[in-house]
Scaffold this motif. Structure first.
Motif, short mmCIF file in Angstrom:
data_model
loop_
_atom_site.label_atom_id
_atom_site.label_comp_id
_atom_site.label_asym_id
_atom_site.label_seq_id
_atom_site.Cartn_x
_atom_site.Cartn_y
_atom_site.Cartn_z
N LEU A 114 -4.76 -5.33 -1.11
CA LEU A 114 -4.43 -3.91 -1.22
C LEU A 114 -5.60 -3.06 -0.77
O LEU A 114 -6.74 -3.25 -1.23
CB LEU A 114 -4.05 -3.56 -2.66
CG LEU A 114 -2.72 -4.17 -3.09
CD1 LEU A 114 -2.96 -5.27 -4.09
CD2 LEU A 114 -1.78 -3.11 -3.64
N ARG A 115 -5.28 -2.10 0.09
CA ARG A 115 -6.28 -1.15 0.58
C ARG A 115 -5.88 0.29 0.29
O ARG A 115 -6.62 1.22 0.58
CB ARG A 115 -6.50 -1.34 2.09
CG ARG A 115 -6.96 -2.75 2.44
CD ARG A 115 -7.21 -2.93 3.93
NE ARG A 115 -7.57 -4.30 4.24
CZ ARG A 115 -8.81 -4.80 4.14
NH1 ARG A 115 -9.79 -3.99 3.74
NH2 ARG A 115 -9.05 -6.07 4.42
N VAL A 140 -11.60 0.89 -2.46
CA VAL A 140 -10.63 1.38 -3.44
C VAL A 140 -11.23 1.30 -4.84
O VAL A 140 -11.11 2.24 -5.64
CB VAL A 140 -9.32 0.59 -3.36
CG1 VAL A 140 -8.36 1.04 -4.47
CG2 VAL A 140 -8.68 0.76 -2.00
N CYS A 141 -11.89 0.19 -5.16
CA CYS A 141 -12.51 0.03 -6.48
C CYS A 141 -13.59 1.08 -6.70
O CYS A 141 -13.71 1.64 -7.80
CB CYS A 141 -13.08 -1.37 -6.62
SG CYS A 141 -11.83 -2.68 -6.65
N ASP A 156 0.83 -1.20 0.00
CA ASP A 156 0.00 0.00 0.00
C ASP A 156 0.87 1.26 0.00
O ASP A 156 0.60 2.21 -0.73
CB ASP A 156 -0.93 0.01 1.22
CG ASP A 156 -2.07 -0.99 1.09
OD1 ASP A 156 -2.49 -1.26 -0.05
OD2 ASP A 156 -2.54 -1.49 2.12
N ASP A 182 -13.12 -8.46 -7.92
CA ASP A 182 -12.81 -7.18 -7.29
C ASP A 182 -13.94 -6.16 -7.50
O ASP A 182 -14.36 -5.47 -6.57
CB ASP A 182 -11.52 -6.60 -7.86
CG ASP A 182 -10.32 -7.49 -7.64
OD1 ASP A 182 -9.90 -7.62 -6.48
OD2 ASP A 182 -9.81 -8.05 -8.61
N ALA A 228 -4.90 -5.70 -12.72
CA ALA A 228 -5.32 -6.59 -11.64
C ALA A 228 -5.68 -7.94 -12.24
O ALA A 228 -6.70 -8.07 -12.93
CB ALA A 228 -6.52 -5.99 -10.91
N GLU A 236 -8.65 -9.08 -4.77
CA GLU A 236 -7.33 -8.55 -4.42
C GLU A 236 -7.44 -7.14 -3.84
O GLU A 236 -6.72 -6.78 -2.91
CB GLU A 236 -6.42 -8.48 -5.65
CG GLU A 236 -6.07 -9.79 -6.27
CD GLU A 236 -5.09 -9.61 -7.42
OE1 GLU A 236 -3.98 -10.15 -7.33
OE2 GLU A 236 -5.43 -8.92 -8.40
N TRP A 237 -8.31 -6.32 -4.44
CA TRP A 237 -8.43 -4.91 -4.08
C TRP A 237 -9.66 -4.69 -3.20
O TRP A 237 -10.73 -5.23 -3.48
CB TRP A 237 -8.53 -4.05 -5.34
CG TRP A 237 -7.25 -3.97 -6.10
CD1 TRP A 237 -6.77 -4.87 -7.01
CD2 TRP A 237 -6.25 -2.94 -5.98
NE1 TRP A 237 -5.54 -4.46 -7.48
CE2 TRP A 237 -5.20 -3.28 -6.87
CE3 TRP A 237 -6.16 -1.77 -5.24
CZ2 TRP A 237 -4.07 -2.49 -7.02
CZ3 TRP A 237 -5.03 -0.98 -5.38
CH2 TRP A 237 -4.00 -1.34 -6.26
N THR A 286 -1.08 -6.53 -9.87
CA THR A 286 -1.43 -7.36 -8.72
C THR A 286 -1.73 -8.76 -9.23
O THR A 286 -2.61 -8.97 -10.04
CB THR A 286 -2.62 -6.78 -7.95
OG1 THR A 286 -3.76 -6.64 -8.81
CG2 THR A 286 -2.27 -5.42 -7.38
#
Length: 308
Positions: free
Chosen positions: A201-202, A228-229, A181, A251, A213, A223-224, A192
């Motif tokens: 991941l944040r 975040v998305c 991060d 994600d 990704a 993953e994310w 990723t």
């Protein structure tokens, strides 16, 4: 005459720049047909994938298994083969190594997306996940974008150190990082490629970042972080590899986003009305889930490589 290619021979037949060109050619070819892939759930969370595709000259079927925890057994997570047939005669033309094709064509898809969408192709590149896909993407971005600096984050320090050593052997500047991060702030290129069994991941990518990704390719994988998305959807540009991502992009689906409204890589390549270009001043998030059309492109590339 049919050729059976070893993993090494398969890799040699699929140089990344040429493979990316074949992937673009597949996206422009109106004769390409890719039926829905069959995913059969096996015991203990394993999966069997049957993935056919064809164009006017070549037909392929990819037959692989995926076992996410095979690393604990000392085995690859993906095993299997791609069978290549001649459409005119029905004869088998080649048997390609499935894991090698999967690794290289996935990285070449990310490379093509990056060639079209990256504002800062030189990097530094952050790779999160130091397995097969992490190494393939490092090689692809080095060969196709000229990346010279890479940072590697992995739950396994030994895996991170091994990928760093590989990068240095290629002449790149490379080092392992403990906090993925935090590393986002310094890296305009991000890949990723984790096992996608939990959020990895944040943090928020840079406004000028390109993210590929690739770890999550089912609705349950991620993953994310969803937040975040959602932020990227508001401030940047989301692109999916194909319309199969509409029901596979874990994600984005877990973030509650309407994946069907997002442009695909075919829209980008063919500049369809669905593609308006990346949002100025915002990151680009490329979500890759996989498609048998990429394996067809690999077969075309391998056959072209073998031609006298």
């Amino acid at each position: 005459m049919s050729a059976t290619l070893s993993p090494h021979a398969t890799a040699q037949a699929l140089p990344y720049p040429a493979l990316a060109q074949q992937i673009e050619a597949v996206l422009r070819d109106p004769s390409v047909r890719v039926p829905p892939r069959l995913v059969e759930r096996l015991a203990n969370g394993a999966s069997l994938f049957v993935m056919p595709a064809h164009d006017a000259q070549v037909a392929i079927t990819k037959l692989i298994t995926f076992v996410h925890d095979n690393a604990t057994r000392g085995l690859p997570s993906i095993q299997g083969d791609i069978v290549v047939f001649d459409v005119a005669t029905g004869s088998r033309r080649a048997l390609l190594d499935g894991p090698t094709v999967t690794a290289r064509r996935t990285a070449a898809v990310s490379l093509l997306a990056a060639q079209r969408l990256v504002p800062h192709p030189a990097g530094p590149l952050l790779i999160v996940g130091a397995g097969v896909q992490g190494r393939a993407h490092l090689d692809a971005f080095h060969a196709g974008l000229g990346v010279r600096e890479v940072r590697v984050a992995s739950r396994s320090r030994a895996s991170a150190d091994a990928l760093v050593a590989h990068a240095r052997a290629l002449g790149l500047q490379a080092r392992a990082v403990d906090d993925a991060d935090a590393a986002l702030a310094d890296c305009p290129l991000v890949v990723t490629a984790t096992s996608a069994q939990a959020v990895a991941l944040r943090g928020t990518p840079r406004p000028d970042a390109f993210v590929a990704a690739v770890g999550a390719f089912t609705p349950q994988m991620v993953e994310w972080a969803p937040g975040v998305c959602q932020h990227l959807a508001r401030t940047g540009t989301l692109v999916v590899d194909t319309r199969d991502a509409d029901h596979e992009a874990g994600d984005l689906l877990q973030a509650g986003l309407d994946v069907t409204a997002l442009p695909s890589l075919a829209d980008v390549v063919n500049r369809t009305p669905a593609w308006h270009g990346p949002r100025p001043g915002g990151p680009v998030f490329f979500k890759s889930c996989g498609w048998a059309g990429w394996d067809l492109a690999a077969a075309r590339c391998a056959l072209a490589h073998a031609a006298p």
